[in-house]
Design a protein around this motif. Structure first.
Motif, short mmCIF file in Angstrom:
data_model
loop_
_atom_site.label_atom_id
_atom_site.label_comp_id
_atom_site.label_asym_id
_atom_site.label_seq_id
_atom_site.Cartn_x
_atom_site.Cartn_y
_atom_site.Cartn_z
N ALA A 91 38.61 85.00 24.99
CA ALA A 91 38.81 83.75 24.26
C ALA A 91 38.47 83.97 22.79
CB ALA A 91 37.92 82.65 24.83
N PHE A 92 39.00 83.11 21.94
CA PHE A 92 38.68 83.10 20.50
C PHE A 92 37.17 83.37 20.34
CE2 PHE A 92 38.12 80.23 16.61
CZ PHE A 92 38.56 81.19 15.74
N ILE A 93 36.85 84.40 19.53
CA ILE A 93 35.50 84.97 19.55
C ILE A 93 34.42 84.05 18.95
CG2 ILE A 93 35.40 86.19 17.33
CD1 ILE A 93 34.72 88.73 19.18
N ILE A 94 34.85 83.07 18.20
CA ILE A 94 33.89 82.21 17.49
C ILE A 94 32.97 81.44 18.46
CG2 ILE A 94 33.71 80.19 15.94
CD1 ILE A 94 34.52 82.74 14.49
N TYR A 95 33.47 81.12 19.66
CA TYR A 95 32.63 80.37 20.61
C TYR A 95 31.39 81.19 20.99
CZ TYR A 95 37.38 78.55 21.23
OH TYR A 95 38.65 78.10 21.01
N LYS A 96 31.64 82.50 21.20
CA LYS A 96 30.53 83.38 21.55
C LYS A 96 29.55 83.52 20.37
CE LYS A 96 31.70 87.30 23.74
NZ LYS A 96 31.96 88.75 23.89
N ASN A 135 45.42 80.24 23.61
CA ASN A 135 44.28 81.05 23.17
C ASN A 135 44.70 82.02 22.06
OD1 ASN A 135 41.70 82.29 23.22
ND2 ASN A 135 42.54 83.94 24.48
N ASN A 136 43.75 82.32 21.19
CA ASN A 136 43.85 83.40 20.22
C ASN A 136 42.85 84.46 20.68
OD1 ASN A 136 43.70 85.03 17.99
ND2 ASN A 136 42.71 83.53 16.67
N PRO A 137 43.20 85.70 20.92
CA PRO A 137 44.41 86.41 20.49
C PRO A 137 45.50 86.58 21.56
CG PRO A 137 42.78 88.02 21.17
CD PRO A 137 42.18 86.66 21.43
N PHE A 157 38.71 71.16 24.09
CA PHE A 157 40.06 71.74 24.07
C PHE A 157 40.37 72.11 22.64
CE2 PHE A 157 40.22 69.20 27.95
CZ PHE A 157 40.77 70.10 28.84
N ASP A 158 40.43 73.40 22.37
CA ASP A 158 40.72 73.87 21.02
C ASP A 158 42.23 74.08 20.90
OD1 ASP A 158 41.07 75.21 18.65
OD2 ASP A 158 39.40 76.59 18.95
N GLU A 159 42.87 73.14 20.22
CA GLU A 159 44.34 73.15 20.14
C GLU A 159 44.82 73.54 18.74
OE1 GLU A 159 45.34 70.05 23.75
OE2 GLU A 159 45.59 69.31 21.70
N ARG A 174 41.88 70.16 16.40
CA ARG A 174 43.14 70.57 15.75
C ARG A 174 42.80 71.06 14.34
NH1 ARG A 174 47.11 66.83 18.19
NH2 ARG A 174 46.77 67.12 20.42
N THR A 175 43.76 71.74 13.73
CA THR A 175 43.49 72.28 12.40
C THR A 175 44.74 72.23 11.52
OG1 THR A 175 42.77 74.23 11.18
CG2 THR A 175 43.94 74.65 13.23
N PHE A 176 44.50 72.19 10.23
CA PHE A 176 45.61 72.29 9.28
C PHE A 176 45.85 73.74 8.84
CE2 PHE A 176 44.48 67.87 9.15
CZ PHE A 176 45.72 67.25 9.09
N SER A 177 45.10 74.67 9.45
CA SER A 177 45.17 76.08 9.03
C SER A 177 46.39 76.81 9.54
CB SER A 177 43.96 76.84 9.57
OG SER A 177 42.78 76.40 8.97
N LYS A 178 46.99 76.31 10.62
CA LYS A 178 48.00 77.12 11.30
C LYS A 178 49.40 76.67 10.88
CE LYS A 178 44.48 79.07 13.18
NZ LYS A 178 43.98 80.31 12.60
N ILE A 179 50.03 75.77 11.65
CA ILE A 179 51.42 75.45 11.33
C ILE A 179 51.54 74.80 9.94
CG2 ILE A 179 51.69 73.10 12.27
CD1 ILE A 179 54.32 74.35 13.65
N LEU A 182 42.23 75.51 2.57
CA LEU A 182 41.60 74.21 2.27
C LEU A 182 40.45 73.88 3.22
CD1 LEU A 182 44.54 71.82 1.29
CD2 LEU A 182 42.97 73.05 -0.18
N ARG A 183 40.33 74.65 4.32
CA ARG A 183 39.25 74.46 5.29
C ARG A 183 39.18 73.03 5.80
NH1 ARG A 183 39.89 77.72 7.23
NH2 ARG A 183 38.02 77.64 8.48
N ILE A 184 40.24 72.60 6.42
CA ILE A 184 40.24 71.25 6.98
C ILE A 184 40.87 71.22 8.37
CG2 ILE A 184 42.32 70.60 5.63
CD1 ILE A 184 41.04 67.70 5.63
C1 PLP Z 1 41.76 79.13 18.71
C2 PLP Z 1 41.33 78.90 17.31
N1 PLP Z 1 40.53 77.87 17.04
C3 PLP Z 1 40.12 77.61 15.79
C4 PLP Z 1 40.49 78.41 14.74
C5 PLP Z 1 39.90 78.08 13.41
O1 PLP Z 1 40.77 77.72 12.46
P1 PLP Z 1 40.25 77.06 11.09
O2 PLP Z 1 38.78 77.25 11.01
O3 PLP Z 1 40.98 77.79 10.02
O4 PLP Z 1 40.63 75.63 11.22
C6 PLP Z 1 41.30 79.49 14.96
C7 PLP Z 1 41.68 80.38 13.83
O5 PLP Z 1 41.78 81.55 13.91
C8 PLP Z 1 41.74 79.75 16.27
O6 PLP Z 1 42.51 80.80 16.54
#
Ligand code: PLP
Length: 267
Positions: free
Chosen positions: A22-27, A69-71, A96-98, A124-129, A135-137
């Protein structure tokens, strides 16, 4: 938002459940709050929510479900989510991280559990699509009571006014969303077709990247970097053979395939 959840709910010795890969930030979040991460096995890189109930203990506080999921770029179906939610104790917070939601053709609906008043937050995030990573939002959707708790953990005015203006404009910009999805759908299909032809194993994905087995992920990352192409090595995820390749414009995708062919043939 992810950090707020740590501040609000995690104490030393608590447990956080997520998936292997899973996206490593949770760990990292769990570690920062001296909590333990329980990783559910992910056979064939497909997240299996069926295993979650067995992993729950009295110490479980948060369950992180990145979807997709990322990656790995893999998606959990509505059916699997519904069956999972029917089994989860109501006191446990389900996240749910969408982040890649807008890239989906037929997205599952996790917001229904917020409407039902469950302990669920949808991120949700404005970072992707929307392309506004700098802008970190982003935002979370949860019940008013739940949001009240998260509010206590954030600094006042934590989202600056330029980011807010950008996010509001992005919400109106359907044309950008449609065009980005089109470019990504086309590019992902092209890349996956090329990987098949090259006989490079990949995980069919639904987000704006593809995870590919190149043999030695870090070596390929370095060689690509010399050609001014950045791919993400995944050793940190316990996947040293793999890299994550983000879909670019068709011109960029083609340039990447040319470079990858050169590098793979030279190995
Ligand atoms: C699954 C997932 N969640 C959250 C984020 C965090 O995105 P941001 O902090 O840019 O909104 C990412 C970005 O890599 C992600 O892949």
């Amino acid at each position: 938002m992810i950090e707020f959840l740590g501040h609000a709910f995690l104490n030393p010795g608590d447990e956080v459940i997520t998936f292997q890969y899973a996206f490593i930030i949770y760990k990292l979040l769990a570690t920062a709050f001296a909590a333990r991460t329980i990783e559910l096995p992910t056979p064939n890189f497909q997240q299996d929510l069926g295993a979650t109930t067995d992993a729950i203990t009295p110490k479980t506080r948060l369950i992180f479900i990145p979807n997709p999921n990322n990656p790995t770029g893999t998606l959990i179906s509505q059916h699997a989510i519904d069956s999972f939610m029917s089994r989860i104790p109501k006191n446990i917070v389900v996240v749910f991280d969408e982040a890649y939601f807008e890239f989906l053709d037929d997205p599952p609906d996790a917001l229904r559990y917020v409407r039902e008043g469950r302990n669920v937050v949808v991120l949700r995030t404005f970072s992707k699509i929307h392309g506004l990573a700098g802008l970190r939002i982003g935002y979370g959707v949860a019940t008013a009571d739940f949001v009240e708790i998260l509010h206590k953990t954030r600094q006042p005015f934590n989202v600056n006014s330029i980011a807010q203006a950008g996010a509001l404009a992005a919400l109106e910009d359907d044309a950008h969303l449609r065009e980005t999805k089109r470019v990504v759908d086309e590019g992902r299909a092209y890349l996956q077709e090329q990987f098949s032809e090259m006989q490079i194993p990949f995980v069919p994905g639904v987000a704006n990247f593809v995870m590919v087995n190149v043999g030695d992920g870090f070596a390929v990352f370095e060689k690509m970097l010399r050609r001014k192409i950045i791919v993400r090595p995944l050793k940190g995820y316990g996947l040293p053979e793999w890299v994550r390749i983000t879909v670019g414009t068709m011109q960029e995708n083609k340039r990447l395939i040319v470079a990858l062919k050169q590098i793979m043939h030279a190995q």
